[in-house]
Scaffold this active site. Structure first.
Site, PDB file in Angstrom:
ATOM      1  N   LYS B  79      46.927  40.148  41.822  1.00 31.07           N
ATOM      2  CA  LYS B  79      45.870  41.162  41.892  1.00 31.07           C
ATOM      3  C   LYS B  79      44.572  40.511  42.351  1.00 31.07           C
ATOM      4  O   LYS B  79      44.261  39.384  41.966  1.00 31.07           O
ATOM      5  CB  LYS B  79      45.707  41.812  40.519  1.00 31.07           C
ATOM      6  CG  LYS B  79      44.787  43.026  40.489  1.00 31.07           C
ATOM      7  CD  LYS B  79      44.757  43.650  39.093  1.00 31.07           C
ATOM      8  CE  LYS B  79      43.874  44.887  39.037  1.00 31.07           C
ATOM      9  NZ  LYS B  79      43.840  45.493  37.688  1.00 31.07           N
ATOM     10  N   SER B 154      44.725  50.489  37.469  1.00 29.73           N
ATOM     11  CA  SER B 154      44.081  49.911  38.634  1.00 29.73           C
ATOM     12  C   SER B 154      44.939  48.884  39.366  1.00 29.73           C
ATOM     13  O   SER B 154      44.647  48.566  40.511  1.00 29.73           O
ATOM     14  CB  SER B 154      42.757  49.251  38.233  1.00 29.73           C
ATOM     15  OG  SER B 154      43.008  48.138  37.399  1.00 29.73           O
ATOM     16  N   SER B 178      45.924  49.560  32.951  1.00 29.40           N
ATOM     17  CA  SER B 178      45.945  49.241  34.383  1.00 29.40           C
ATOM     18  C   SER B 178      47.158  48.454  34.856  1.00 29.40           C
ATOM     19  O   SER B 178      47.356  48.310  36.059  1.00 29.40           O
ATOM     20  CB  SER B 178      44.678  48.483  34.776  1.00 29.40           C
ATOM     21  OG  SER B 178      43.616  49.385  34.971  1.00 29.40           O
TER      22      SER B 178
END
Lengths: 97, 484
Positions: B79, B154, B178
């Site tokens: 990420k 997210s 997330s």
């Protein structure tokens, strides 16, 4: 009821420049969000919490400078938008009248 | 050997690498080819690293020497809010668009030591704020199962990368769901570890009392492998714990009825599932409970009286921490700088131009709830309720091993469906925030699909355990998914 003036005050405190359009829509969104979280006020609560999560405790270390390699220092300095030698450069904060 | 990425897991790939069926270079090339074909549409990756093959070559050398571990040569995705030294780490924000990490996050240092291959950095909601990856400054991520729908957020890029077979695993961060909600939307496994189990050093901070880094993978066994590789106490993160911090005999708090036996009681807070949950999600949830019963588990209804307040608590504490953490982006030390007429004006210009709408909304909200005059009514009250909810979970875990809920109230929603209504988007987190509020570990497991407009959309099952009991989640999760 959150007004555009309230949003402007918060934006000043937060150091964020907003457009007029943003201010209007943020005021409306704030009413919706606060309408939701304000329901928490109805809950009966004794406020004496330590605000602690799990078994996490403060971890202290000696107040000593940790040795860093010149290469590491250079990498950190290189990230600054403006520098002079080994200093990060910013605008003057004291004006002369 | 022809590499079938669809069927591959970390465990099987490692076995093939060891047997010499294919090399790490060949495996990495297979992933690069797939990403080249699919990423234009899905946008899971913001950047594919040009040196992936070089990394794979190094892994092959280790394997040739017989010094490999379970993750050597395994291609993964990271990420974009986790720092890899020398590479861009933008948190999908204009603020950090050109920021290059000056050091490795602890999890990255550990994965480098384990010999993984970093394929690239994945898309996300800006600074991890959002539930759909639509808040990325660099375009949204589409759901590989239906390109008209979101991947969740997210960590949407990480979930989509694994779901499209574009990586064997990915790292994400989870502040309110997330990792788990995008895992649910994309049909993969996602773990939010116990607070402190994994070092946050080098993860771009959002809500520091809530954030945790965790794995997304195709199987529970793979998620477990990655978790065990990245966890541990870290001198650079004083909130980290070690394996024994919460160590207690498995059944110490358990009733005599179940003490000493394998985990077998699943708690269900039925009172919390009444409103706002999609019928298909409820159907898959009931089917999951029935499957547990067939496997010999006991389902026990439990009460968590204040659980519905968890989301309100979250939307006070999280923005408060966001407003503090975002203060560091001042256009001075690193990141974007927009010149204003004087020093303070630099801040206004830089932050106004660098932050997207959701980030600004949360900064202002955090500033509001922390304001003098509102502090007691919001922040202090939220902390007190946080403690109440945590105590309720502790009490529940005296009689159950894990607590089951759906991961999200619905399957992946349409792109744009919730962008104009922040509260509707926030409600996506209703089942996931409790694990961040309490600091307890939780996992999302694939739990069937529902067909909508011809596309099969994954649904997730969430299991939560008490502090430090990830192993229960892995054991029960493997059992649920019938993994070897």
């Amino acid at each position: 009821m959150i007004t555009v003036k309230d949003i402007e005050h918060l934006a000043t405190l937060s150091r964020v420049k907003l457009t007029d359009e943003d201010k209007e829509s943020l005021a409306m969104e704030f009413d919706a969000i606060l309408g939701y979280i304000d329901r928490l006020k109805k809950l009966e609560v004794k406020i004496d919490a330590e605000g602690r999560v799990g078994a996490v405790k403060n971890a202290m270390r000696p107040d000593e400078a940790a040795p860093r390699s010149p290469a590491e220092r250079e990498r950190l300095l290189a990230a600054a938008p403006d520098r002079e030698g080994d200093y990060i450069a910013v605008k003057k904060i004291i004006a002369q009248d | 050997m022809n590499i079938d990425l669809k069927k591959l897991t970390i465990a099987t790939a490692a076995a093939h690498l060891k047997a010499g069926d294919f090399t790490a270079v060949e495996l990495t090339q297979a992933y690069l080819d797939l990403v080249a074909a699919k990423n234009r549409e899905v946008n899971a990756y913001l950047e594919v690293f040009t040196d992936a093959i070089t990394q794979a070559r190094a892994a092959d050398a280790v394997i040739k020497d017989g010094r490999q571990g379970p993750l050597t040569g395994i291609p993964c995705a990271i990420k974009d809010n986790i720092l890899i030294q020398g590479r861009l780490a933008s948190a999908a924000s204009r603020m950090l668009q050109n920021y290059r990490a000056a050091y490795d996050a602890t999890v990255i240092a550990k994965l480098k030591e384990a010999g993984v291959v970093f394929l690239g950095r994945t898309n996300m909601d800006e600074f991890a704020m959002g539930g759909s990856t639509e808040n990325s400054a660099f375009g949204l991520t589409k759901n590989p199962h239906d390109l008209s729908r979101v991947a969740g957020g997210s960590s949407g890029g990480s979930a989509a990368a694994v779901a499209m077979d574009g990586a064997l695993f990915a790292l994400g961060t989870d502040t309110g769901g997330s990792i788990r909600q995008p895992a649910s939307f994309c049909g993969v496994v996602g773990l939010k570890p116990t607070y402190g189990a994994v070092s946050r050093y080098g993860a771009i901070a959002m809500g520091s009392s809530l954030d945790q880094i965790g794995p997304l993978a195709k199987t529970v066994a793979d998620a477990e492998l990655v978790f065990k590789a990245i966890r541990g106490r870290d001198a650079f993160d004083s909130t980290t714990i070690d394996e024994n911090t919460y160590n207690e005999p498995y059944a110490e708090h358990r009733t005599s009825k179940t003490a000493g036996r394998k985990p077998r009681v699943i708690g269900v807070p039925r009172h919390f599932l009444k409103d706002g949950v999609d019928a298909a999600v409820l159907g898959s949830f009931e089917a999951a409970l029935a499957s547990f019963e067939r496997k010999g588990y006991e389902i026990q209804e439990i009460a968590l009286p204040n659980i519905s307040a968890a989301l309100m608590v979250y939307y006070i504490i999280m923005p408060a921490e966001v407003s503090s953490n975002m203060a560091r982006y001042d256009g001075v030390k690193y990141g974007l700088h927009i010149d204003g007429k004087d020093g303070i004006d630099d801040y206004f210009e830089t932050r106004g131009a660098g932050f997207g709408r959701e980030v600004i909304r949360r900064i202002l909200l955090g500033t509001y709830v922390l304001s003098s005059g509102y502090y007691d009514a919001y922040y202090n009250r939220a902390n007190a309720v946080r403690k109440m909810i945590t105590d309720e979970f502790h009490k529940a875990f005296e009689s159950v091993d894990v607590i089951a809920t759906p991961t999200a109230p619905g399957p992946a929603f349409k792109i744009g469906e919730k962008t104009t209504d922040p509260v509707a988007m926030y409600l996506e987190d209703i089942f996931t925030v409790t694990a961040n509020i309490t600091g307890m570990p939780a996992i999302s497991l694939p739990c069937g699909t529902v067909v909508r407009e011809g596309a099969g959309l994954p649904i997730g099952l969430q299991l939560t355990a008490g502090h430090g009991h990830e192993q229960r989640l892995f054991d029960i999760g493997r059992d649920f998914l019938n993994e070897e």
